[in-house]
Motif scaffolding. Structure first.
Motif, short mmCIF file in Angstrom:
data_model
loop_
_atom_site.label_atom_id
_atom_site.label_comp_id
_atom_site.label_asym_id
_atom_site.label_seq_id
_atom_site.Cartn_x
_atom_site.Cartn_y
_atom_site.Cartn_z
N ARG A 70 0.83 -1.20 0.00
CA ARG A 70 0.00 0.00 0.00
C ARG A 70 0.87 1.26 0.00
NH1 ARG A 70 -3.30 -1.55 4.01
NH2 ARG A 70 -2.30 -0.28 5.59
N ILE A 127 -10.52 -6.22 -2.80
CA ILE A 127 -10.34 -4.80 -2.47
C ILE A 127 -10.49 -4.57 -0.97
CG2 ILE A 127 -11.32 -2.50 -2.76
CD1 ILE A 127 -11.99 -3.25 -5.64
N THR A 173 -7.26 -4.89 0.97
CA THR A 173 -6.14 -3.97 0.74
C THR A 173 -5.95 -3.00 1.91
OG1 THR A 173 -7.47 -2.28 -0.43
CG2 THR A 173 -6.51 -4.08 -1.75
N LEU A 219 -10.46 4.90 -1.01
CA LEU A 219 -9.22 4.50 -1.64
C LEU A 219 -9.09 5.12 -3.02
CD1 LEU A 219 -9.41 0.63 -0.98
CD2 LEU A 219 -8.65 2.42 0.59
N CYS A 226 -5.23 1.99 -4.37
CA CYS A 226 -5.64 1.47 -3.05
C CYS A 226 -4.95 2.19 -1.90
CB CYS A 226 -5.39 -0.03 -2.96
SG CYS A 226 -6.32 -0.99 -4.18
#
Length: 301
Positions: A174, A221, A224, A283, A287
């Motif tokens: 990330r 997702i 993340t 996000l 992300c």
């Protein structure tokens, strides 16, 4: 790429001799001494490695210099490359072959149910991977895990260690760093398809990928945001373990709603809800978390 390949082949050619590997292992085992005494001298290192022939030892030492070890004021220290090699050896990544029965853990039933049926997920450790899946719906995940992770640990502890490690990996991704090669890497969305063996085919996925090494895999997702302190605080408040965010009925995939439509002012909006608590994350297309906070409130930081 040719120059990079030649450099890599030259570096690893230096490790084809058992004596050179023993030199690296010895220096790594005494790494803490390098901070106080500066590391062993030539004679001290030769004695510690156990080589009587001075000329032979000098030759092998010279083959490792620059790339794997350095000499400072007559004393030897391991470079980062040497420490990485030793760590991989000690983890069993090099010394243990796939299919080594000593490190295999046979399939065992876990406490978690499959999201598509009422059967419990099963887990096993084989060929340097931790597998978790459903007997009827296939493998949910296959995490690369070195054999050392299984030493003196029951399968449940291996699962816990592997999932904790994966959460750290996601946090690094990330922030644009590959957890394996340290190259430029990240998360991105959308991803249109996932392998048929994945249990959560009906949820929106992103992609984790590195620009330099082999790392590339689909990730929901909702997952993340693993490792973010607001997520960990929410789970802790509800008496849940960090691993519960990745597997089981309280995983982020199960307890989150994900929106990627034009009605939200973000590439994706993830709302995590547990009992009487919830946290919302906005996000961007990579992300990265641009806003988070209690649902329908201003950001809490």
């Amino acid at each position: 790429m040719t120059g990079e390949r030649e450099a890599s082949e030259s570096a690893y050619a230096a490790l084809t001799d058992e004596t050179r590997v023993r030199i690296l292992l010895t220096l790594a085992d005494r790494y803490d001494e390098a901070w106080s005494s500066g590391g062993p001298t030539f004679s001290e290192l030769r004695e510690q490695v156990g080589v009587e022939d001075t000329s032979r030892f000098s030759y092998h030492l010279s083959e490792l210099q620059d790339g794997f070890i350095q000499k400072v004021d007559g004393r030897y220290r391991p470079r980062i490359a040497a420490l990485e090699i030793v760590a991989a050896i000690r983890a069993g990544s090099y010394t243990t072959q796939n299919g080594d029965k000593q490190y295999e853990i046979q399939e065992q039933e876990t406490e978690y149910e499959c999201p598509h049926c009422d059967r419990n997920l099963v887990a096993a450790y084989q060929e340097h991977h931790l597998y978790i899946g459903c007997p009827d719906h296939g493998a949910a995940v296959a995490y690369p895990t070195p054999p050392r992770a299984t030493e003196n640990r029951p399968l449940d502890a291996v699962i816990d260690a592997t999932l904790r490690n994966h959460a750290c990996d996601v946090r690094l991704l990330r922030n644009g760093v590959c957890p394996h090669c340290w190259g430029a890497a990240g998360l991105s969305l959308p991803r249109d398809s996932v392998p048929e063996t994945y249990l959560h085919q009906d949820v929106p996925y992103a992609t984790a990928a590195c620009d330099t090494c082999w790392l590339s895999y689909p990730i929901p997702i909702a997952q993340t945001i693993l490792g973010h302190h607001a997520v960990e605080a929410l789970y802790a408040t509800h008496g849940l373990r960090p691993r519960d965010a990745q597997i089981g009925p309280h995983s982020l995939t199960e307890v989150s709603s994900v929106r990627t439509d034009e009605a939200v002012s973000a590439a994706a909006r993830v709302e995590v809800g547990l009992a009487d608590g919830s946290v919302e994350f906005d996000l961007d297309e990579n992300c990265r978390i641009r806003r988070y906070g209690a649902s329908d409130t201003e950001q809490i930081q």
